[in-house]
Scaffold this active site. Structure first.
Site, PDB file in Angstrom:
ATOM      1  N   LYS A 165       0.839  -1.207   0.000  1.00 41.27           N
ATOM      2  CA  LYS A 165       0.000   0.000   0.000  1.00 41.27           C
ATOM      3  C   LYS A 165       0.874   1.257   0.000  1.00 41.27           C
ATOM      4  O   LYS A 165       0.596   2.211  -0.714  1.00 41.27           O
ATOM      5  CB  LYS A 165      -0.970  -0.012   1.181  1.00 41.27           C
ATOM      6  CG  LYS A 165      -2.122  -0.984   0.958  1.00 41.27           C
ATOM      7  CD  LYS A 165      -2.988  -1.136   2.182  1.00 41.27           C
ATOM      8  CE  LYS A 165      -4.080  -2.189   1.945  1.00 41.27           C
ATOM      9  NZ  LYS A 165      -4.670  -2.638   3.202  1.00 41.27           N
ATOM     10  N   LYS A 196      -2.612  -9.620 -10.057  1.00 37.58           N
ATOM     11  CA  LYS A 196      -3.716 -10.029  -9.179  1.00 37.58           C
ATOM     12  C   LYS A 196      -4.908  -9.089  -9.383  1.00 37.58           C
ATOM     13  O   LYS A 196      -4.723  -7.874  -9.444  1.00 37.58           O
ATOM     14  CB  LYS A 196      -3.255  -9.967  -7.719  1.00 37.58           C
ATOM     15  CG  LYS A 196      -4.305 -10.449  -6.747  1.00 37.58           C
ATOM     16  CD  LYS A 196      -3.978 -10.086  -5.307  1.00 37.58           C
ATOM     17  CE  LYS A 196      -4.610  -8.775  -4.917  1.00 37.58           C
ATOM     18  NZ  LYS A 196      -4.716  -8.511  -3.489  1.00 37.58           N
ATOM     19  N   LYS A 245      -9.303  -4.169  -6.630  1.00 38.09           N
ATOM     20  CA  LYS A 245      -9.968  -2.869  -6.782  1.00 38.09           C
ATOM     21  C   LYS A 245      -8.938  -1.773  -7.003  1.00 38.09           C
ATOM     22  O   LYS A 245      -9.123  -0.872  -7.802  1.00 38.09           O
ATOM     23  CB  LYS A 245     -10.733  -2.532  -5.487  1.00 38.09           C
ATOM     24  CG  LYS A 245     -11.876  -3.459  -5.196  1.00 38.09           C
ATOM     25  CD  LYS A 245     -12.451  -3.242  -3.799  1.00 38.09           C
ATOM     26  CE  LYS A 245     -12.007  -4.343  -2.839  1.00 38.09           C
ATOM     27  NZ  LYS A 245     -13.019  -4.868  -1.929  1.00 38.09           N
TER      28      LYS A 245
END
Ligand code: TYM
Length: 325
Positions: free
Chosen positions: A110, A195, A198
């Site tokens: 992230k 992968k 979203k």
């Protein structure tokens, strides 16, 4: 056996969520008592619009039910309806080594994608451990990306047992949960073959309309092998996604046509679209039925919250006593 899992309402559910977690979670309803929840506190680390969070949460409940979750067989609830979980997260955070959290792949990913670090983002796995441990969960169905989080959960449970469980060695403070990861669908690829996620904008959503779904499938990235030439089925995202929906024979037949040449990627994508669209057809119908009864979802979530609170209260009583509160 108690089975638990959560899903973040940070966007619209996609077929990676479906095959990695939702379908296995629905199938597991035959094997034990299930607790599935909408992880709003987790989503708060990325969603800053209250209206969006509220709408997404409701939509996750709707989509999960439409996909076949049976609310009679287990609890479906909002994480925020069991706020005790944040108390447990705090208690766990007092034994959680910072180094352990710094090694979390999901946190590092992230940050690498440009998300601003916050204490919440850093503590994300601790809250997830609390989610799991507060229901004395045995099994946690998840996709592979969550495996490390379950390992952290086990580490924290062991630490708590060592620190506070000595008084009664035969009775552990926390059970050690096991991840349940489907080998065939542990990482569903997105239309760019990374992968499906979203946050990578590479999803095929479960309940997008026909035009949008077709557009997403038709934009699967391929190499530039010409129509006539033989193609390699082994590394094809089209085949990987087709395999989620087609029978063994159909998959083998498509592989054969890849190897033979003479069919373009566009035609294979059309076949994939048809299969995918047909697969979710009964679920789209069920979704319409649920939507027609406005109170249905509220009732399901209220009943789920009641059951989840019963267990969470019991476990928190035990935890508070063990740590001296
Ligand atoms: P989330 O919301 O990112 O994803 C929900 C579930 O879908 C799985 N998944 C995938 N599986 C296979 N291939 C993919 N491309 C793919 N994308 C998503 C995820 O592995 C996950 O199982 N931290 C969790 C939510 C959570 C949770 C929990 C889960 C909070 N507390 C406690 C289990 C137990 C998450 O962000 O999942």
């Amino acid at each position: 056996m108690r089975i638990l899992s959560g899903i973040q309402p940070s966007g619209v559910l996609h077929i990676g969520n479906y095959f990695g977690m939702m379908r296995p979670a629905i199938e597991l309803q035959a094997e034990g008592e299930t607790f599935y929840f909408i992880a709003e506190y987790h989503a708060l680390t990325s969603v800053r619009d209250p209206k969006v969070l509220r709408e997404n949460s409701r939509r996750v409940a709707l989509d999960f039910l439409a996909c076949g979750l049976n609310p009679e067989r287990g609890a479906l609830f909002r994480q925020s309806d069991v706020p005790q979980v944040t108390e447990l997260a705090w208690i766990l955070s007092t034994v959680a080594p910072v180094g352990l959290l710094e090694r979390a792949h999901s946190y590092k990913d992230k940050l690498a994608r440009g998300m601003t670090s916050s204490a919440g983002l850093f503590n994300y796995p601790v809250l997830m451990a609390a989610d799991i441990l507060i229901y004395d969960s045995d099994v946690v169905p998840v996709g592979k990306d969550q495996k490390q989080h379950i390992e952290i959960t086990r580490d924290l449970a062991v630490k708590m047992n060592e620190t506070f469980g000595q008084a009664e060695p035969a009775r552990q403070l926390f059970k050690l949960p096991e991840p349940r990861i489907q080998p065939a669908t542990q990482v569903v690829p997105g239309i760019d073959s990374q992968k499906m996620s979203k946050s990578y904008n590479n999803t095929v959503d479960i309940f997008a309309d026909e035009k949008e779904t077709r557009k997403r499938v038709m934009s699967i990235v391929t190499d530039s092998t010409p129509v006539e030439a033989a193609k390699d089925p082994a590394r094809s995202t089209i085949i990987q996604l087709y395999s989620l929906f087609a029978s063994k024979n159909e998959i083998e037949e498509m592989r054969e046509r890849f190897r033979k040449g003479g069919t373009g990627y566009g035609d294979f994508k059309k076949e994939l679209f048809e299969k995918l669209w047909e697969y979710f057809s009964p679920m789209r119908k069920r979704r319409e039925e649920i939507l027609a009864d406005q109170s249905y979802i509220d009732n399901v979530l209220a009943r789920g919250a009641e059951r989840a609170n019963e267990i969470a209260d019991q476990v928190m009583k035990r935890v508070r006593a063990a740590v001296g509160l």
